[in-house]
Design an enzyme around this catalytic site. Structure first.
Site, PDB file in Angstrom:
ATOM      1  N   TRP A 179       0.858  -1.178   0.000  1.00 48.82           N
ATOM      2  CA  TRP A 179       0.000   0.000   0.000  1.00 48.82           C
ATOM      3  C   TRP A 179       0.898   1.233   0.000  1.00 48.82           C
ATOM      4  O   TRP A 179       1.913   1.271   0.708  1.00 48.82           O
ATOM      5  CB  TRP A 179      -0.896   0.050   1.244  1.00 48.82           C
ATOM      6  CG  TRP A 179      -1.655   1.348   1.307  1.00 48.82           C
ATOM      7  CD1 TRP A 179      -2.793   1.653   0.632  1.00 48.82           C
ATOM      8  CD2 TRP A 179      -1.280   2.528   2.036  1.00 48.82           C
ATOM      9  NE1 TRP A 179      -3.171   2.957   0.905  1.00 48.82           N
ATOM     10  CE2 TRP A 179      -2.260   3.511   1.762  1.00 48.82           C
ATOM     11  CE3 TRP A 179      -0.219   2.850   2.889  1.00 48.82           C
ATOM     12  CZ2 TRP A 179      -2.209   4.792   2.311  1.00 48.82           C
ATOM     13  CZ3 TRP A 179      -0.170   4.126   3.440  1.00 48.82           C
ATOM     14  CH2 TRP A 179      -1.148   5.077   3.155  1.00 48.82           C
TER      15      TRP A 179
ATOM     16  N   GLU B 184      -3.013  -3.037  -2.565  1.00 47.90           N
ATOM     17  CA  GLU B 184      -4.133  -2.459  -1.811  1.00 47.90           C
ATOM     18  C   GLU B 184      -4.469  -1.058  -2.301  1.00 47.90           C
ATOM     19  O   GLU B 184      -3.604  -0.188  -2.360  1.00 47.90           O
ATOM     20  CB  GLU B 184      -3.770  -2.415  -0.320  1.00 47.90           C
ATOM     21  CG  GLU B 184      -4.816  -1.771   0.555  1.00 47.90           C
ATOM     22  CD  GLU B 184      -4.383  -1.688   2.013  1.00 47.90           C
ATOM     23  OE1 GLU B 184      -5.144  -1.117   2.818  1.00 47.90           O
ATOM     24  OE2 GLU B 184      -3.284  -2.173   2.346  1.00 47.90           O
TER      25      GLU B 184
ATOM     26  N   LYS C  20      -6.927   2.613  -2.379  1.00 46.63           N
ATOM     27  CA  LYS C  20      -7.517   3.559  -1.439  1.00 46.63           C
ATOM     28  C   LYS C  20      -8.243   4.644  -2.220  1.00 46.63           C
ATOM     29  O   LYS C  20      -7.860   4.963  -3.351  1.00 46.63           O
ATOM     30  CB  LYS C  20      -6.443   4.181  -0.541  1.00 46.63           C
ATOM     31  CG  LYS C  20      -7.027   4.936   0.651  1.00 46.63           C
ATOM     32  CD  LYS C  20      -5.972   5.260   1.701  1.00 46.63           C
ATOM     33  CE  LYS C  20      -6.632   5.873   2.929  1.00 46.63           C
ATOM     34  NZ  LYS C  20      -5.662   6.170   3.996  1.00 46.63           N
TER      35      LYS C  20
ATOM     36  N   ASP D 225      -9.532  -3.054   1.522  1.00 51.60           N
ATOM     37  CA  ASP D 225      -9.594  -2.532   2.888  1.00 51.60           C
ATOM     38  C   ASP D 225     -10.959  -1.896   3.090  1.00 51.60           C
ATOM     39  O   ASP D 225     -11.376  -1.037   2.313  1.00 51.60           O
ATOM     40  CB  ASP D 225      -8.477  -1.506   3.104  1.00 51.60           C
ATOM     41  CG  ASP D 225      -8.376  -1.021   4.539  1.00 51.60           C
ATOM     42  OD1 ASP D 225      -9.384  -0.491   5.049  1.00 51.60           O
ATOM     43  OD2 ASP D 225      -7.305  -1.149   5.146  1.00 51.60           O
TER      44      ASP D 225
ATOM     45  N   HIS E  88     -11.394   1.959   2.794  1.00 55.00           N
ATOM     46  CA  HIS E  88     -10.784   2.668   1.668  1.00 55.00           C
ATOM     47  C   HIS E  88     -11.747   2.990   0.535  1.00 55.00           C
ATOM     48  O   HIS E  88     -11.330   3.138  -0.613  1.00 55.00           O
ATOM     49  CB  HIS E  88      -9.597   1.866   1.134  1.00 55.00           C
ATOM     50  CG  HIS E  88      -8.413   1.905   2.031  1.00 55.00           C
ATOM     51  ND1 HIS E  88      -7.168   1.426   1.668  1.00 55.00           N
ATOM     52  CD2 HIS E  88      -8.255   2.380   3.290  1.00 55.00           C
ATOM     53  CE1 HIS E  88      -6.315   1.584   2.661  1.00 55.00           C
ATOM     54  NE2 HIS E  88      -6.958   2.169   3.662  1.00 55.00           N
TER      55      HIS E  88
ATOM     56  N   HIS F 212      -8.444  -6.331   4.407  1.00 54.73           N
ATOM     57  CA  HIS F 212      -8.082  -5.658   5.639  1.00 54.73           C
ATOM     58  C   HIS F 212      -9.385  -5.177   6.243  1.00 54.73           C
ATOM     59  O   HIS F 212     -10.052  -4.295   5.681  1.00 54.73           O
ATOM     60  CB  HIS F 212      -7.144  -4.479   5.388  1.00 54.73           C
ATOM     61  CG  HIS F 212      -5.704  -4.855   5.398  1.00 54.73           C
ATOM     62  ND1 HIS F 212      -4.692  -3.943   5.231  1.00 54.73           N
ATOM     63  CD2 HIS F 212      -5.094  -6.053   5.553  1.00 54.73           C
ATOM     64  CE1 HIS F 212      -3.519  -4.558   5.289  1.00 54.73           C
ATOM     65  NE2 HIS F 212      -3.748  -5.842   5.476  1.00 54.73           N
TER      66      HIS F 212
ATOM     67  N   ASP G 167     -11.776   6.962   6.552  1.00 50.01           N
ATOM     68  CA  ASP G 167     -10.881   5.836   6.874  1.00 50.01           C
ATOM     69  C   ASP G 167     -10.215   6.074   8.226  1.00 50.01           C
ATOM     70  O   ASP G 167      -9.037   6.395   8.312  1.00 50.01           O
ATOM     71  CB  ASP G 167      -9.827   5.688   5.775  1.00 50.01           C
ATOM     72  CG  ASP G 167      -8.856   4.561   6.057  1.00 50.01           C
ATOM     73  OD1 ASP G 167      -9.267   3.569   6.678  1.00 50.01           O
ATOM     74  OD2 ASP G 167      -7.678   4.670   5.656  1.00 50.01           O
TER      75      ASP G 167
ATOM     76  N   ASP H  50     -10.157   3.866  10.874  1.00 52.83           N
ATOM     77  CA  ASP H  50      -9.564   2.664  11.469  1.00 52.83           C
ATOM     78  C   ASP H  50      -9.979   2.416  12.912  1.00 52.83           C
ATOM     79  O   ASP H  50      -9.151   2.177  13.775  1.00 52.83           O
ATOM     80  CB  ASP H  50      -8.032   2.715  11.357  1.00 52.83           C
ATOM     81  CG  ASP H  50      -7.575   2.669   9.919  1.00 52.83           C
ATOM     82  OD1 ASP H  50      -7.744   1.627   9.288  1.00 52.83           O
ATOM     83  OD2 ASP H  50      -7.056   3.680   9.417  1.00 52.83           O
TER      84      ASP H  50
ATOM     85  N   ASP I  56      -7.017  -4.399  10.295  1.00 55.28           N
ATOM     86  CA  ASP I  56      -6.216  -3.174  10.199  1.00 55.28           C
ATOM     87  C   ASP I  56      -6.956  -2.038  10.897  1.00 55.28           C
ATOM     88  O   ASP I  56      -7.779  -1.355  10.298  1.00 55.28           O
ATOM     89  CB  ASP I  56      -5.962  -2.818   8.735  1.00 55.28           C
ATOM     90  CG  ASP I  56      -5.006  -1.646   8.589  1.00 55.28           C
ATOM     91  OD1 ASP I  56      -4.504  -1.157   9.624  1.00 55.28           O
ATOM     92  OD2 ASP I  56      -4.761  -1.210   7.447  1.00 55.28           O
TER      93      ASP I  56
END
Length: 417
Positions: free
Chosen positions: A184, A225, A227, A258, A261, A285, A293, A295, A325
């Site tokens: 990423w 990955e 985004k 992800d 993302h 993820h 994003d 997390d 993640d």
């Protein structure tokens, strides 16, 4: 009523729908979750010349007890693993190298710098996964790495990614299970670009060079990955979903999705079935975005349940590599790992305790009334009794009792750091 007695009563209800709960638990035990090491130290890593966090990544909070050494981090991971049923994997970033006080830049990293991680993983029978770290570095200060206009900077990051693939292959050889190496990058622009194509051409050329050396998939699996946007790349990200989906499919790489993302109303669960039609393997993820994003620690929300269903109902437990993640420094970090990982496993278990084939049949017959009714009724089936029993036979705390162990660990270990 004992845990086993409640389990046996619950089994009877699932048996009516031809669900063999004992077999479900045997299958669930085989599914590893790749647990991210960076929750334990707020993505700090252990580089001698440690640099400030960058690349559009931010960790908020200052809860006491953050791991500050590799030994502390491994001890914290061990504690979390003791509270989570099943046998899992640990996901490392390149910044977690151990160089014994020597300054080693990222393009010079070697397997020897991760020997202690491998020895630890052998001791605990864990697989390891890996990520090159293309952020928090002076050569990424302007937000560009593999797509940078300066060839010298691109070459530095290309060499870092090559080194990372070799490190992952070392993991695979030593541990007998292939490492997933996921790339990423933060590359993008804060404001509207005048040229979207050229940076993507450079990224494609960089990736082609990184993957030029063939590594046996017995040891290493490559993933890329995407985004949508990040801090400092609000208007344009070079490695978009479309870019990486095309690259992965054309070059036989894993496309890693992800959950944080994408657009706020866009869900990864809806992408899984489409991706599996064109790719033998897929990587995830799993995070929890709150408006962006951000997390957050994974909770057992609708999207997590849908992700579990899409993996299970499509027979993809051996096709989807599930990684986590998230990073939250506002709560106990061992608790964060425990909550998130247990919830991911719960989502899979819920999916496995659903009469998926019968529900598919109802849909094919156009019987949408029965389909909706049963999908709703199964939300209140005695899943909790099955989960508690699974924890008990896995020798991990049942219910919320794991929190007592975390609190004890905080008082006896974390508070003294």
């Amino acid at each position: 009523m004992s845990i086993e007695a409640r389990y046996n009563e619950a089994k009877k209800q699932y048996k009516k729908w031809n669900i063999d709960v004992d077999q479900v638990l045997k299958e669930l035990k085989k599914v590893p979750i790749s647990i991210h090491c960076w929750q334990g130290d707020d993505i700090g890593g252990f580089e001698v010349n440690q640099q400030e966090l960058s690349g559009g990544i931010d960790v908020t909070g200052n809860y006491p007890g953050k791991a500050t050494t590799p030994e502390e981090l491994r001890n914290d991971i061990e504690k979390a693993l003791s509270l989570i049923p099943g046998k899992h994997r640990i996901n490392l970033h390149a910044i977690y190298a151990e160089t014994d006080g020597e300054v080693v830049d990222r393009d010079q990293l070697e397997p020897k710098h991760f020997e202690k991680w491998v020895n630890w993983a052998k001791q605990h029978e864990l697989g390891l996964d890996f990520n090159p770290t293309l952020f928090s570095h002076s050569k990424a200060d302007d937000g560009l790495t593999l797509a940078h206009p300066d060839k010298q900077i691109r070459d530095f990051w290309i060499e870092h990614c090559k080194a990372s693939r070799n490190i992952a292959a070392y993991f695979g050889k030593e541990l007998g299970t292939p490492a997933l190496t996921n790339i990423w990058i933060p590359d993008g622009y804060k404001d509207i670009p005048s040229d979207r194509l050229t940076p993507r051409k450079r990224l494609k050329e960089s990736l082609d060079e990184i993957f030029a050396d063939t590594i046996d998939e017995k040891y290493n699996l490559d993933a890329v990955e995407s985004k949508l946007f990040g801090i400092g790349s609000e208007a344009y990200v070079v490695g978009s979903h479309e870019f990486y989906m095309g690259y992965a499919l054309k070059n036989n790489k894993l496309c890693l999705l992800d959950t944080g993302h994408y657009h706020p109303t866009e869900v990864v669960s809806n992408k899984i079935s489409s991706m599996l039609l064109y790719s033998n393997k897929l990587a995830l993820h799993v995070s929890r975005p709150v408006r962006w994003d951000s997390d957050h620690v994974v909770i057992l929300d609708d999207e997590l349940r849908e992700i579990g269903l899409e993996i299970v109902r499509n027979g993809a437990l051996d096709k989807v590599s599930i990684g986590l993640d998230f990073f939250d420094a506002s709560i106990n970090r061992v608790a964060a790992w425990t909550i998130g990982t247990r919830n991911m496993i719960k989502a899979l278990l819920l999916a496995m305790l659903t009469p998926n084939e019968y529900l598919k049949q109802l849909q094919e017959e156009g019987n949408f009334t029965d389909r909706l009714a049963l999908m709703e009724e199964f939300k209140t089936y005695p899943f909790g009794a099955i989960w508690d029993y699974y924890c008990e036979i896995s020798d991990v705390p049942v219910g919320e009792t794991w929190l007592d162990e975390v609190k004890h660990y905080e008082q006896t270990v974390l508070k003294h750091r």
